[in-house]
Design an enzyme around this catalytic site. Structure first.
Site, PDB file in Angstrom:
ATOM      1  N   GLY A  31       0.800  -1.218   0.000  1.00  0.00           N
ATOM      2  CA  GLY A  31       0.000   0.000   0.000  1.00  0.00           C
ATOM      3  C   GLY A  31       0.833   1.268   0.000  1.00  0.00           C
ATOM      4  O   GLY A  31       2.012   1.239  -0.342  1.00  0.00           O
ATOM      5  N   HIS A  37       4.532   2.200  -8.030  1.00  0.00           N
ATOM      6  CA  HIS A  37       3.499   1.148  -8.105  1.00  0.00           C
ATOM      7  C   HIS A  37       2.696   1.311  -9.396  1.00  0.00           C
ATOM      8  O   HIS A  37       2.353   0.326 -10.052  1.00  0.00           O
ATOM      9  CB  HIS A  37       2.532   1.243  -6.914  1.00  0.00           C
ATOM     10  N   GLY A 148       9.501  -3.859  -8.456  1.00  0.00           N
ATOM     11  CA  GLY A 148      10.380  -2.756  -8.856  1.00  0.00           C
ATOM     12  C   GLY A 148      11.832  -3.057  -8.531  1.00  0.00           C
ATOM     13  O   GLY A 148      12.143  -3.709  -7.525  1.00  0.00           O
ATOM     14  N   ARG A 188       8.009   4.559   2.112  1.00  0.00           N
ATOM     15  CA  ARG A 188       8.660   5.107   3.315  1.00  0.00           C
ATOM     16  C   ARG A 188       8.984   6.595   3.184  1.00  0.00           C
ATOM     17  O   ARG A 188       9.198   7.261   4.195  1.00  0.00           O
ATOM     18  CB  ARG A 188       9.947   4.349   3.615  1.00  0.00           C
TER      19      ARG A 188
END
Ligand code: PAF
Length: 286
Positions: A31, A37, A148, A188
């Site tokens: 998430g 993403h 990724g 993050r």
């Protein structure tokens, strides 16, 4: 877009796609969806007829409870982002779906690839990643799965798992997506306060410095290059280097003399937030 929370509800939906011979692309995430993403979702949509995204903050891959607690969670915003990106199925399981009380099976890859780099400072991390990814693969049964390259070690380990377990899933490792100043997108990054966010660019600058030294100046001494990177980063207040390594691919063995293909990988704390990044250089090609 269908939002599905249980395995029981997901199975018949997936089966329908499989019966109709539709290819399934899968983007597993924790998430806090961001442009990196979205690039994985875009690749899946281009290559597959159905795109499944999962959002599950996997507790067993965190070796630090505080890190788990502070991991960004924006489930409502994520659902909107996924919908706008054209995701077909958003799978958002709870802990009881993924780790029922009597669950006691883990997947572990032994050897250097899991013990190197992030494996040193995050014991048990890759066991947690591989276990949840294996479970999610069994639940979603994708044809292709997208990861990724910012998390290159993770991608290499998952590719190895699929190969070692004779799984037919095609693992697609996609390029790192960066913000304008070069910082790699990461969930993050949301934890960085403004001042830290400005400092975080030093990570990419150090990687660019290494690239210049190796490709332009023909420096082949790995210790010399990593030493210069250490110096650059240490000068930035509020940073703490976990590791900076130059390794071979895909074995992730430390390289002394830089030749052929190498990965320069690093993990650096900016304040309390641990960020990772890497670049791959092909010295033979230029
Ligand atoms: O890269 C991540 O976000 C996670 O490690 C993954 C692959 C979704 C497993 O929890």
């Amino acid at each position: 877009m269908q939002i599905i929370k249980t395995i029981k509800d997901l199975r018949p939906v997936i089966n329908k796609y499989r019966i109709n011979k539709k290819s399934i692309g899968f983007v597993p995430t924790m998430g806090a969806l961001h442009p990196a993403h979205l690039s994985l979702i875009k690749a899946s949509k281009k290559e597959c007829e159905c795109t499944v995204v999962s959002i599950y903050v996997n507790p067993i891959q965190f070796n630090d409870k505080e890190d788990f607690d502070s991991y960004p969670r924006n489930f409502n915003a994520d659902a909107q982002i996924a919908r706008d990106a054209g995701v077909d199925i958003l799978f958002m399981p709870g802990d009881e779906e993924i780790y029922p009380k009597d669950s006691s099976t883990f997947v572990e890859i032994s050897g250097h690839v899991t013990n190197a780099l992030c494996g040193i400072s995050r014991p048990g991390h890759f066991r947690g990643v591989v276990t949840v990814v294996c479970k999610l693969f069994n639940i979603v049964q994708p044809d292709k799965a997208y990861f990724g390259m910012k998390d290159a070690q993770q991608g290499i380990i998952i590719s190895k798992m699929v190969n070692d377990l004779n799984s037919p899933i095609d693992i697609r490792l996609m390029p790192t997506v960066r913000e304008e100043d070069g910082l790699a997108y990461s969930s993050r990054n949301e934890n960085l306060i403004d001042e830290e966010r400005k400092k975080a660019v030093i990570i990419y600058q150090a990687l660019c410095h290494a690239k210049k030294r190796i490709m332009d100046d023909k420096e082949s001494d790995a210790m010399k290059v990593t030493g210069e990177m250490y110096e650059m980063i240490s000068k930035t207040e509020g940073t703490e280097i976990d590791y900076i390594s130059i390794v071979s691919l895909p074995k992730l063995e430390d390289v002394k003399k830089i030749k052929d293909q190498v990965m320069i990988a690093m993990a650096v704390f900016i304040g309390e937030t641990r960020l990772i990044d890497n670049i791959i250089l092909n010295v033979a090609k230029k």
